[in-house]
Write a protein that holds these residues in place. Structure first.
Motif, short mmCIF file in Angstrom:
data_model
loop_
_atom_site.label_atom_id
_atom_site.label_comp_id
_atom_site.label_asym_id
_atom_site.label_seq_id
_atom_site.Cartn_x
_atom_site.Cartn_y
_atom_site.Cartn_z
N VAL A 137 9.15 20.66 -0.58
CA VAL A 137 8.83 22.01 -0.59
C VAL A 137 7.47 22.41 0.03
O VAL A 137 7.36 23.06 0.82
CB VAL A 137 9.30 23.00 -1.76
CG1 VAL A 137 9.20 24.35 -1.44
CG2 VAL A 137 10.79 22.81 -2.08
N GLN A 138 6.79 21.96 -0.96
CA GLN A 138 5.31 22.34 -0.54
C GLN A 138 4.72 21.46 0.81
O GLN A 138 4.30 22.17 1.70
CB GLN A 138 4.07 21.59 -1.45
CG GLN A 138 2.79 21.70 -1.16
CD GLN A 138 1.93 21.05 -2.30
OE1 GLN A 138 2.52 20.63 -3.38
NE2 GLN A 138 0.57 21.04 -2.17
N ALA A 139 5.13 20.25 1.05
CA ALA A 139 4.91 19.69 2.47
C ALA A 139 5.44 20.63 3.75
O ALA A 139 4.76 20.64 4.64
CB ALA A 139 5.51 18.42 2.50
N ALA B 101 2.27 17.99 -14.85
CA ALA B 101 3.09 18.45 -13.51
C ALA B 101 2.10 19.52 -12.78
O ALA B 101 1.36 20.29 -13.45
CB ALA B 101 4.18 19.28 -13.93
N PRO B 102 2.07 19.42 -11.54
CA PRO B 102 1.12 20.11 -10.50
C PRO B 102 1.71 21.60 -10.94
O PRO B 102 2.87 22.07 -11.27
CB PRO B 102 1.76 19.91 -9.25
CG PRO B 102 2.12 18.81 -9.46
CD PRO B 102 2.94 18.33 -10.89
N ASP B 103 0.64 22.68 -10.93
CA ASP B 103 0.70 23.97 -10.94
C ASP B 103 1.26 24.85 -9.72
O ASP B 103 0.16 25.26 -8.82
CB ASP B 103 -0.33 24.74 -11.65
CG ASP B 103 -0.13 26.36 -11.84
OD1 ASP B 103 1.05 26.74 -11.76
OD2 ASP B 103 -1.16 27.02 -12.15
N VAL C 243 4.28 33.22 -3.45
CA VAL C 243 3.93 32.08 -3.96
C VAL C 243 4.96 30.98 -3.91
O VAL C 243 6.10 31.15 -3.47
CB VAL C 243 3.99 32.62 -5.57
CG1 VAL C 243 5.54 32.91 -5.89
CG2 VAL C 243 3.79 31.52 -6.66
N LEU C 244 4.61 29.91 -3.91
CA LEU C 244 5.26 28.64 -4.10
C LEU C 244 6.53 28.50 -4.78
O LEU C 244 7.59 28.26 -4.17
CB LEU C 244 4.57 27.42 -3.66
CG LEU C 244 5.24 25.94 -3.29
CD1 LEU C 244 5.39 26.05 -1.84
CD2 LEU C 244 4.36 24.85 -3.77
N SER D 255 0.42 28.25 -8.52
CA SER D 255 -0.77 28.81 -8.19
C SER D 255 -0.99 28.68 -6.51
O SER D 255 -2.24 29.04 -5.86
CB SER D 255 -1.86 27.99 -8.81
OG SER D 255 -1.87 26.54 -8.27
N LEU D 256 -0.06 28.01 -5.94
CA LEU D 256 0.06 27.76 -4.48
C LEU D 256 0.58 28.90 -3.70
O LEU D 256 1.66 29.26 -4.10
CB LEU D 256 0.55 26.69 -4.29
CG LEU D 256 -0.12 25.26 -4.81
CD1 LEU D 256 0.82 24.21 -4.49
CD2 LEU D 256 -1.49 25.34 -4.31
N ARG D 257 0.10 29.38 -2.69
CA ARG D 257 0.88 30.51 -1.86
C ARG D 257 0.98 30.01 -0.36
O ARG D 257 0.06 29.39 0.28
CB ARG D 257 0.05 31.88 -2.31
CG ARG D 257 0.25 32.28 -3.48
CD ARG D 257 -0.62 33.74 -3.67
NE ARG D 257 -0.74 34.12 -5.15
CZ ARG D 257 0.52 34.69 -5.46
NH1 ARG D 257 1.32 35.17 -4.57
NH2 ARG D 257 0.65 35.40 -6.69
N ALA D 258 2.03 30.72 0.20
CA ALA D 258 2.16 30.50 1.64
C ALA D 258 1.14 31.55 2.49
O ALA D 258 0.50 32.35 1.67
CB ALA D 258 3.50 31.04 2.20
N ALA D 259 0.89 31.41 3.80
CA ALA D 259 -0.38 32.28 4.34
C ALA D 259 0.29 33.85 4.12
O ALA D 259 -0.74 34.63 4.05
CB ALA D 259 -0.01 31.81 5.90
#
Length: 281
Positions: free
Chosen positions: A70-72, A8-10, A21-22, A13-17
């Motif tokens: 959500v990410q898109a 599963a993707p982490d 955190v996502l 570790s992804l964040r908005a501008a």
């Protein structure tokens, strides 16, 4: 041959501008459980007014496409703009004084008319969701999930589906077309099947109505991605055209046929209570 498991993707570790955190690392991962969903659906059949059970059903049937959606949106320029300008929809939607200041014929006026006539509020829907007592997390998922929830009554206004039994099932299937989940399918089609059972012998195209709603939702622009403040200011029909939401012809045909058959479309819930049968979520 044993299939390889995909990690599963982490998303933590992804964040908005703005640094949000996502998906917060402490947020529990949803677990798919059809038995749990069926259990809550049966409880809903006994108490159709307990909207919190609807949320429990959705939680039991999470979509594997939820986080990619959500990410898109949230990490796109459009999503970043929406998070800055519309961090909370209930504050916008419950300010009827400001909404009534728009021109007559606007989506805002139609929304206020609908909510006031039904005795509803955006805050009321929030309260129902919070009955679950679920913790909130400082992540983008929280914003996305709440925005999805808070557009429900706008769906009623934009599609023309009322709060009668069939109208509620149509809105659920329209929502499935916009953001597919097994929860929408379970409640929407089970409710439609029960309506057919209650009006046995009727020629009304109940399944045709809910299927049309699902197709409309799939073909329409996704409301969650739209600037709600701007849409509210515009004429209702212009918004419907822009979002590609056509007339709910099958739904209206059901109402017409039922009235010709001596059935009140808005009395189906009362009939349900008399017979102990469930109808709408």
């Amino acid at each position: 041959m044993i299939p390889m498991m995909t990690k599963a993707p982490d998303y933590s570790s992804l964040r908005a501008a703005d640094g949000t955190v996502l998906r917060h690392p402490d947020r529990p991962r949803p677990r798919y459980s059809l038995p749990r969903a069926v259990k809550n659906f049966r409880l809903l059949m006994k108490d159709k007014e307990d909207t919190s059970l609807v949320f429990r059903i959705y939680e039991s049937l999470p979509s594997r496409h939820f986080m990619p959606r959500v990410q898109a949106l949230a990490l796109s320029e459009r999503g970043e703009l929406l998070r800055r300008t519309e961090p909370s929809l209930p504050e916008i939607l419950d300010d009827h004084a400001a909404l009534r200041a728009t021109r007559k014929g606007s989506l805002a006026h139609a929304y206020c008319d609908f909510m006031e006539s039904e005795g509803l509020s955006a805050a009321g829907l929030v309260a129902e969701a919070e009955k679950l007592g679920r913790p909130k997390y400082p992540d983008v998922v929280q914003w996305f999930a709440e925005r999805s929830r808070d557009t429900h009554d706008l769906f009623h206004v934009l599609t023309g589906y009322g709060r009668d039994a069939l109208g509620e099932q149509c809105v659920l299937l329209f929502t499935h077309g916009q953001s597919p989940t097994h929860g929408h399918l379970l409640i929407g089609y089970a409710g439609a099947a029960n309506i057919r059972k209650m009006v046995q012998g009727s020629n009304a195209p109940v399944l045709g109505a809910v299927n049309q709603a699902k197709r409309t939702g799939k073909g329409a622009a996704r409301l969650i991605e739209q600037p709600i403040r701007e849409l509210l200011k515009q004429p209702l029909e212009r918004v419907r055209d822009a979002l590609n939401i056509p007339e709910p012809t099958k739904y209206r045909e059901c109402h017409r046929i039922w009235r010709e058959e001596g059935i009140d479309p808005y009395d189906l819930l009362a009939t349900s209570e008399d017979t102990g049968e469930p109808v709408a979520a």
